[in-house]
Design a protein around this motif. Sequence first.
Motif, mmCIF file in Angstrom:
data_model
loop_
_atom_site.group_PDB
_atom_site.id
_atom_site.type_symbol
_atom_site.label_atom_id
_atom_site.label_comp_id
_atom_site.label_asym_id
_atom_site.label_seq_id
_atom_site.Cartn_x
_atom_site.Cartn_y
_atom_site.Cartn_z
ATOM 1 N N LEU A 1 6.875 45.248 45.163
ATOM 2 C CA LEU A 1 6.151 45.511 43.929
ATOM 3 C C LEU A 1 4.689 45.143 44.112
ATOM 4 C CD1 LEU A 1 8.370 44.155 40.995
ATOM 5 C CD2 LEU A 1 8.168 46.496 41.832
ATOM 6 N N ASN A 2 3.803 46.062 43.712
ATOM 7 C CA ASN A 2 2.379 45.795 43.664
ATOM 8 C C ASN A 2 2.030 45.718 42.176
ATOM 9 O OD1 ASN A 2 -0.362 45.613 43.929
ATOM 10 N ND2 ASN A 2 -0.587 47.439 45.200
ATOM 11 N N VAL A 3 1.929 44.498 41.671
ATOM 12 C CA VAL A 3 1.763 44.243 40.237
ATOM 13 C C VAL A 3 0.277 44.035 39.935
ATOM 14 C CG1 VAL A 3 2.382 42.649 38.378
ATOM 15 C CG2 VAL A 3 4.033 43.148 40.187
ATOM 16 N N PRO A 4 -0.275 44.606 38.901
ATOM 17 C CA PRO A 4 0.372 45.464 37.910
ATOM 18 C C PRO A 4 0.159 46.950 38.144
ATOM 19 C CG PRO A 4 -1.746 44.779 37.048
ATOM 20 C CD PRO A 4 -1.618 44.192 38.442
ATOM 21 N N THR A 5 -0.580 47.323 39.189
ATOM 22 C CA THR A 5 -1.054 48.703 39.314
ATOM 23 C C THR A 5 0.013 49.726 39.670
ATOM 24 O OG1 THR A 5 -1.712 48.297 41.600
ATOM 25 C CG2 THR A 5 -3.400 47.998 39.912
ATOM 26 N N GLN A 6 1.023 49.326 40.422
ATOM 27 C CA GLN A 6 1.985 50.316 40.907
ATOM 28 C C GLN A 6 3.362 50.168 40.272
ATOM 29 O OE1 GLN A 6 -0.467 52.507 42.275
ATOM 30 N NE2 GLN A 6 1.437 53.097 43.242
ATOM 31 N N ILE A 7 3.416 49.717 39.029
ATOM 32 C CA ILE A 7 4.703 49.630 38.345
ATOM 33 C C ILE A 7 4.638 50.401 37.032
ATOM 34 C CG2 ILE A 7 5.379 47.455 39.425
ATOM 35 C CD1 ILE A 7 4.614 46.003 36.876
ATOM 36 N N PRO B 1 2.285 40.239 33.458
ATOM 37 C CA PRO B 1 1.518 40.889 34.525
ATOM 38 C C PRO B 1 0.290 41.658 34.060
ATOM 39 C CG PRO B 1 3.365 42.270 33.948
ATOM 40 C CD PRO B 1 3.452 41.056 33.063
ATOM 41 N N VAL B 2 -0.056 41.564 32.775
ATOM 42 C CA VAL B 2 -1.228 42.273 32.266
ATOM 43 C C VAL B 2 -2.514 41.693 32.858
ATOM 44 C CG1 VAL B 2 -2.502 42.941 30.189
ATOM 45 C CG2 VAL B 2 0.003 42.819 30.138
ATOM 46 N N LYS B 3 -2.577 40.368 32.967
ATOM 47 C CA LYS B 3 -3.731 39.675 33.534
ATOM 48 C C LYS B 3 -3.258 38.695 34.599
ATOM 49 C CE LYS B 3 -6.539 39.884 29.345
ATOM 50 N NZ LYS B 3 -7.238 39.099 28.308
ATOM 51 N N PRO B 4 -4.137 38.325 35.547
ATOM 52 C CA PRO B 4 -3.753 37.347 36.567
ATOM 53 C C PRO B 4 -3.274 36.038 35.938
ATOM 54 C CG PRO B 4 -5.810 38.393 37.170
ATOM 55 C CD PRO B 4 -5.499 38.837 35.765
ATOM 56 N N SER B 5 -2.313 35.412 36.595
ATOM 57 C CA SER B 5 -1.724 34.164 36.107
ATOM 58 C C SER B 5 -1.991 33.030 37.082
ATOM 59 C CB SER B 5 -0.208 34.336 35.951
ATOM 60 O OG SER B 5 0.434 33.081 35.807
ATOM 61 N N PRO B 6 -2.201 31.811 36.578
ATOM 62 C CA PRO B 6 -2.281 30.661 37.474
ATOM 63 C C PRO B 6 -0.898 30.121 37.843
ATOM 64 C CG PRO B 6 -2.739 29.955 35.243
ATOM 65 C CD PRO B 6 -2.551 31.444 35.190
ATOM 66 N N HIS B 7 0.145 30.671 37.237
ATOM 67 C CA HIS B 7 1.497 30.111 37.381
ATOM 68 C C HIS B 7 2.386 30.956 38.298
ATOM 69 C CE1 HIS B 7 0.027 27.755 34.063
ATOM 70 N NE2 HIS B 7 -0.013 28.814 33.274
ATOM 71 N N ALA C 1 5.508 51.394 33.059
ATOM 72 C CA ALA C 1 5.430 50.605 31.829
ATOM 73 C C ALA C 1 6.751 49.915 31.523
ATOM 74 C CB ALA C 1 5.010 51.498 30.670
ATOM 75 N N SER C 2 7.867 50.582 31.789
ATOM 76 C CA SER C 2 9.176 49.983 31.500
ATOM 77 C C SER C 2 9.407 48.735 32.345
ATOM 78 C CB SER C 2 10.302 50.992 31.741
ATOM 79 O OG SER C 2 10.295 51.433 33.097
ATOM 80 N N LEU C 3 9.017 48.788 33.605
ATOM 81 C CA LEU C 3 9.185 47.628 34.484
ATOM 82 C C LEU C 3 8.178 46.533 34.114
ATOM 83 C CD1 LEU C 3 10.797 46.482 36.831
ATOM 84 C CD2 LEU C 3 9.118 47.472 38.386
ATOM 85 N N LYS C 4 6.983 46.941 33.735
ATOM 86 C CA LYS C 4 5.982 45.965 33.311
ATOM 87 C C LYS C 4 6.462 45.212 32.069
ATOM 88 C CE LYS C 4 1.692 47.182 33.753
ATOM 89 N NZ LYS C 4 0.341 47.779 33.535
ATOM 90 N N ASN C 5 7.080 45.940 31.138
ATOM 91 C CA ASN C 5 7.606 45.310 29.926
ATOM 92 C C ASN C 5 8.745 44.351 30.247
ATOM 93 O OD1 ASN C 5 5.784 46.697 28.339
ATOM 94 N ND2 ASN C 5 7.212 48.353 27.858
ATOM 95 N N ASP C 6 9.636 44.763 31.154
ATOM 96 C CA ASP C 6 10.740 43.889 31.547
ATOM 97 C C ASP C 6 10.209 42.643 32.245
ATOM 98 O OD1 ASP C 6 13.719 43.439 32.027
ATOM 99 O OD2 ASP C 6 12.928 43.371 34.075
ATOM 100 N N LEU C 7 9.262 42.844 33.126
ATOM 101 C CA LEU C 7 8.652 41.729 33.850
ATOM 102 C C LEU C 7 7.962 40.775 32.869
ATOM 103 C CD1 LEU C 7 7.987 40.461 36.569
ATOM 104 C CD2 LEU C 7 6.110 42.073 36.806
ATOM 105 N N ARG C 8 7.251 41.315 31.909
ATOM 106 C CA ARG C 8 6.569 40.486 30.920
ATOM 107 C C ARG C 8 7.560 39.670 30.104
ATOM 108 N NH1 ARG C 8 2.986 37.073 29.892
ATOM 109 N NH2 ARG C 8 2.462 36.852 27.716
ATOM 110 N N SER C 9 8.662 40.301 29.710
ATOM 111 C CA SER C 9 9.681 39.609 28.912
ATOM 112 C C SER C 9 10.294 38.450 29.689
ATOM 113 C CB SER C 9 10.765 40.608 28.498
ATOM 114 O OG SER C 9 11.816 39.950 27.856
ATOM 115 N N ARG C 10 10.646 38.700 30.924
ATOM 116 C CA ARG C 10 11.247 37.643 31.753
ATOM 117 C C ARG C 10 10.237 36.539 32.054
ATOM 118 N NH1 ARG C 10 15.932 39.948 35.362
ATOM 119 N NH2 ARG C 10 16.250 41.996 34.437
#
Length: 197
Positions: free
Chosen positions: A99-105, A131-137, A107-116
């Motif tokens: 996975l190349n996040v967030p550019t190559q996923i 995955p909308v913005k870079p995370s420090p975590h 919307a459905s996978l981005k939403n699932d990833l965000r929820s988890r």
Amino acid sequence: MAESSIGLKTYFEFSGRAPAKHIDLGNADFFLTNTGITLPRRGPTFLYGFRGSQRVIGSAIQRARRRGVELCPVYAQAFVGTYTTKRQDAAGIANFRFLNVPTQIKASLKNDLRSRWKSLLEREGLEDEFPVKPSPHMHLLDDLVQQPPYDQLSAIAYPVETEVGLAQLVTVFAVEEIHNLEANSIFPVNLRLVPPA
């Protein structure tokens, strides 16, 4: 179909005219010391892509000069399954294990990833907008890759805000898929990956 590979970049510093014949490679210092970013520990992390990685490597060369040491770039590849130019969805992870996040996923996978991700953040009392913005975590990827379908991934690339600007990192969770690990040196160097500290 043949296995596709992604390119990985890192580096190490050394003193003197030549590096040691045997080098243990952990996670390099990608200018994250004062950022609060925590990286995953289930696999080694490398630079990925071109623009951001060149900025980090260029800054690392300048820092090495200031320290009076040399810098040796390292290149490798990781097998990731059957390459696709399409944006990734959950159903495709079994074939293209990257996975190349967030550019190559999608919307459905981005939403699932965000929820988890939100669930993982809440568990630790943290907040961010990955995955909308870079995370420090980014250490939370260690937990994410234990959940289906993400447990089938060999690697995940993601943006981080380093001390020298935005860069794309990639953590390889299937270390056995790493191949062609080579130091860019005229001297022979045997490299060994060691678990992240």
